[in-house]
Every structure is written in structure tokens, then in C-alpha cells.
Design a protein around this motif. Structure first.
Motif, mmCIF file in Angstrom:
data_model
loop_
_atom_site.group_PDB
_atom_site.id
_atom_site.type_symbol
_atom_site.label_atom_id
_atom_site.label_comp_id
_atom_site.label_asym_id
_atom_site.label_seq_id
_atom_site.Cartn_x
_atom_site.Cartn_y
_atom_site.Cartn_z
ATOM 1 N N VAL A 13 0.832 -1.206 0.000
ATOM 2 C CA VAL A 13 0.000 0.000 0.000
ATOM 3 C C VAL A 13 0.864 1.252 0.000
ATOM 4 C CG1 VAL A 13 -1.650 1.334 1.363
ATOM 5 C CG2 VAL A 13 -1.978 -1.121 1.081
ATOM 6 N N LEU B 217 2.477 1.757 -3.486
ATOM 7 C CA LEU B 217 1.531 2.123 -4.533
ATOM 8 C C LEU B 217 0.918 3.505 -4.338
ATOM 9 C CD1 LEU B 217 -0.395 -1.242 -5.084
ATOM 10 C CD2 LEU B 217 1.555 -0.329 -6.343
ATOM 11 N N THR B 218 1.068 4.068 -3.159
ATOM 12 C CA THR B 218 0.472 5.383 -2.890
ATOM 13 C C THR B 218 1.514 6.448 -2.560
ATOM 14 O OG1 THR B 218 0.132 4.772 -0.554
ATOM 15 C CG2 THR B 218 -1.691 4.364 -2.073
ATOM 16 N N ASP C 9 2.975 8.457 -4.453
ATOM 17 C CA ASP C 9 2.784 9.717 -5.180
ATOM 18 C C ASP C 9 1.731 10.611 -4.538
ATOM 19 O OD1 ASP C 9 0.711 8.024 -5.772
ATOM 20 O OD2 ASP C 9 0.680 8.443 -7.921
ATOM 21 N N ARG C 10 1.090 10.114 -3.485
ATOM 22 C CA ARG C 10 0.120 10.941 -2.753
ATOM 23 C C ARG C 10 0.809 11.774 -1.665
ATOM 24 N NH1 ARG C 10 -2.319 8.758 -6.457
ATOM 25 N NH2 ARG C 10 -4.411 7.830 -6.357
ATOM 26 N N GLY D 258 6.035 2.755 -8.191
ATOM 27 C CA GLY D 258 4.734 2.483 -7.602
ATOM 28 C C GLY D 258 3.603 2.889 -8.525
ATOM 29 N N ALA D 259 3.752 4.032 -9.183
ATOM 30 C CA ALA D 259 2.728 4.488 -10.123
ATOM 31 C C ALA D 259 2.627 3.541 -11.313
ATOM 32 C CB ALA D 259 3.062 5.907 -10.594
ATOM 33 N N ARG E 240 0.782 0.359 -10.189
ATOM 34 C CA ARG E 240 -0.628 0.671 -9.995
ATOM 35 C C ARG E 240 -1.354 0.758 -11.341
ATOM 36 N NH1 ARG E 240 -0.640 5.583 -6.964
ATOM 37 N NH2 ARG E 240 -0.966 6.725 -8.882
#
Length: 340
Positions: free
Chosen positions: A169, A172-173, A175-176, A194-195, A198
Motif C-alpha cells: 500500500v 503504490l500510494t 505519489d500521494r 509504484g505508479a 498501480r
């Protein structure tokens, strides 16, 4: 020279760890009984397990081909399978400082693929396999709780599963996170990776086929272990194999030993022991699985001997070129046999 020395030291440490774990496991076992299990394994079931692991290479190649095509790199199925088999030869058989991942990247480069795309493709292939493994472990947790009464084992496998979920998790996140943070060089490559993963799993056209293949590969490993267990007379159910083999694969994939030897055996003895399989039988299953991995690797070796790229191959050049890419570290884990 310094790089070669570093690789030699790393290989020596991994070799010592593999030998040390195997010796430690063997100390408390009846070696005569272990030998009996190994030599008297049902030949039909051994061939079934071998066929399953060999079939697994086709599924592995299909998954990798889907990923490369999503990256805009057309990869002929037969060419991809040849490259994959050669990488298994380097991973499983040769005491090389360059793993199969770097060889896969180098062979792609010989076909005109840019290093950055080759690294992305191999790393994404590995991480997709990891996600499939974690999904199976999450799905198996309720069954594990109902079938295993050992609190320590439940805690260990549950903790390993939760750690895998959390790590996935986070990656994959990434970039947030605040832009200032993800712009840092040490994090930026992980954010891009990760992007990419995803996108492959959530937005690419063939995401269902890609994710399904990631699950199928590990189920095939469980089926092969089940066949070997029955072949040595172990009372292991197919359901227990499906629950307990994924943690073995996950632990084996940690690149701290030579092709997973030692770590796989320790994990197999511990996990199959939860289903009541005696240590001698569990260890024989692991050793036979390792033997099958070597056989598959030898097929890759024959392909490598007939390969036109062999004459221009340089292990040092392949390692140096791959290590220049920021995503190489993400694809450097050990893919034990074809099990990931």
C-alpha cells in the motif's frame, strides 16, 4: 575490482548462510529416514511436480510479456520465454555475482530495448508476483486461523502478511505524499515505480489476465509441493498446501541465501509442520522442489549455450549497466526457481 570483491563477499556470506541453515535443520533429524524419503519418492508424482514447475515458466513468461507490452515494448512470446529460461539458469545453477534479473535486462538490451524500460519491466514483473503472493496469504488467513492452533505461528504468518500488505500500500500510494518529499532523489524512483505497478494492475487493458497469472503461478507452486508431499508419503491436504506454501515462497524470495537454499528448507519444515507433516518429510519436499528448480535451470543452460548473445556477454558489464538504473534495486530480489 572493488565491485567484483564486493560481489564475492556477498556470495560467500549467502553461501555460508545456506549451509549453516541446512546443517542446523539436519542436526535434529533422522538422516536415514530423510534419505529413504528422497530415494523412494513416487516417480510419477515427481514427474507431475516437474511438469507443473515447467508449465509455470510459460505462465511467468505470459505475465512478463503483458507487462512489457503495457510499457510499449513488444516482446515476442518465444523470445521472452528463451530470455526467462536463461535467467533461471543464472539464478539457479551458476554461482554468479550477476543474478537472472540483470541477465534478463542485458538480453533485452541486446534486442534494442532501452535500459530504463528493461529495468521497469523486470522490476514490475517481480512486484506483481509479490502482490499476487500477498493476496493469497490474506485470503488464506481465515483458513489458517481455523486449522492451526499454534499462536506463535499464527502471529508470525499474520505479521508477515500484514507487513506485506502495508509495504504494498505504501509503495503504490507514494505519489500521494507532499510533492516536496517525493521529489527527493532517494524517493523519486520508488514513486515512479509504484505508479507504474498501480497502472498495470488497475488501468491497463489486460489487468485481469495479469493479476490472474500472478495468482496462478503461486497456486502452481503449491500444487507441485502437494504432489511432492504425497510422493514421499506425507499426509498433506491440497487446502493446507494452498495455505502454507505461499509463506514459504515469500520467505524464500528474500535474497539472503544462494537461490533460496536453506531458507526454503527452514520455512518448509516450519510451515508444513503446522499441518502435522514430520520434519523429515517436509525437508524432503523442499529438497525435491530444489532439485526440480535445478533441472529447469539446466534446460535454460542448454538454451544459453545455443544462444547467439553468449559470445558477447560480460557479467561485469551487465551488472554495471543495470546498477546505473534507479529501479534496479527493486528488481534485485531472488526469484527462487520459477516460483514468483
Amino acid at each position: 575490482m572493488q565491485s567484483r570483491y564486493k560481489h564475492a563477499v556477498l556470495f560467500s556470506v549467502k553461501l555460508l548462510l545456506s549451509v549453516a541453515v541446512l546443517v542446523y535443520i539436519a542436526r535434529g533429524l533422522d538422516l536415514r529416514q530423510l534419505r529413504t524419503h528422497l530415494v523412494s519418492v513416487d516417480p510419477v508424482l515427481f514427474v507431475v511436480a516437474l511438469a507443473l514447475i515447467f508449465f509455470q515458466t510459460f505462465v511467468l513468461n505470459g505475465r512478463w510479456e503483458l507487462i512489457m507490452r503495457a510499457l510499449g515494448v513488444p516482446l515476442n512470446w518465444l523470445a521472452g520465454w528463451r530470455i526467462l529460461m536463461i535467467s533461471l539458469w543464472f539464478n539457479q545453477v551458476l554461482p554468479s555475482s550477476v543474478g537472472g534479473d540483470a541477465v534478463r535486462m542485458w538480453l533485452l538490451r541486446q534486442r534494442g530495448v532501452q535500459w530504463s524500460e528493461a529495468v521497469k519491466g523486470v522490476a514490475a514483473d517481480r512486484f506483481t508476483a509479490l502482490i499476487g503472493l500477498i493476496v493469497l496469504m490474506v485470503a488464506g488467513l481465515p483458513l489458517l486461523l481455523s486449522r492451526v492452533s499454534n499462536p506463535a505461528a499464527i502471529l508470525a504468518i499474520g505479521g508477515l502478511t500484514l507487513a506485506g500488505v502495508a509495504g504494498t500500500v505504501v509503495l503504490l500510494t507514494l505519489d500521494r505524499l507532499p510533492k516536496r518529499l517525493i521529489a527527493l532523489p532517494a524517493i523519486a524512483s520508488f514513486v515512479r515505480f509504484g505508479a507504474l505497478v498501480r497502472f498495470l494492475l488497475l488501468q491497463s487493458e489486460r489487468r485481469g489476465l495479469l493479476f490472474g497469472s500472478a495468482l496462478l503461478i503461486h497456486l502452481v507452486t503449491a500444487a507441485a509441493c502437494y504432489a511432492l508431499a504425497r510422493g514421499v508419503g506425507a499426509q498433506l491436504s491440497i487446502l493446507d498446501a494452498g495455505i502454507l506454501i505461499p509463506p514459504v515462497v515469500l520467505l524464500t524470495a528474500v535474497p539472503i541465501s544462494i537461490s533460496g537454499w536453506g531458507v526454503r528448507e527452514g520455512a518448509m519444515v516450519a510451515c508444513l509442520g503446522l499441518a502435522g507433516v514430520p520434519s523429515e518429510e517436509a525437508l524432503s519436499v523442499s529438497l525435491l522442489l530444489g532439485a526440480i528448480s535445478v533441472i529447469v535451470g539446466l534446460v535454460g543452460g542448454v538454451i544459453w549455450l545455443a544462444s547467439p548473445e553468449r559470445g558477447s556477454y560480460s557479467a561485469d558489464k551487465a551488472a554495471r549497466a543495470a546498477e546505473k538504473e534507479p529501479g534496479f534495486a527493486l528488481g534485485q530480489g531472488t526469484e527462487v526457481s520459477s516460483h514468483s
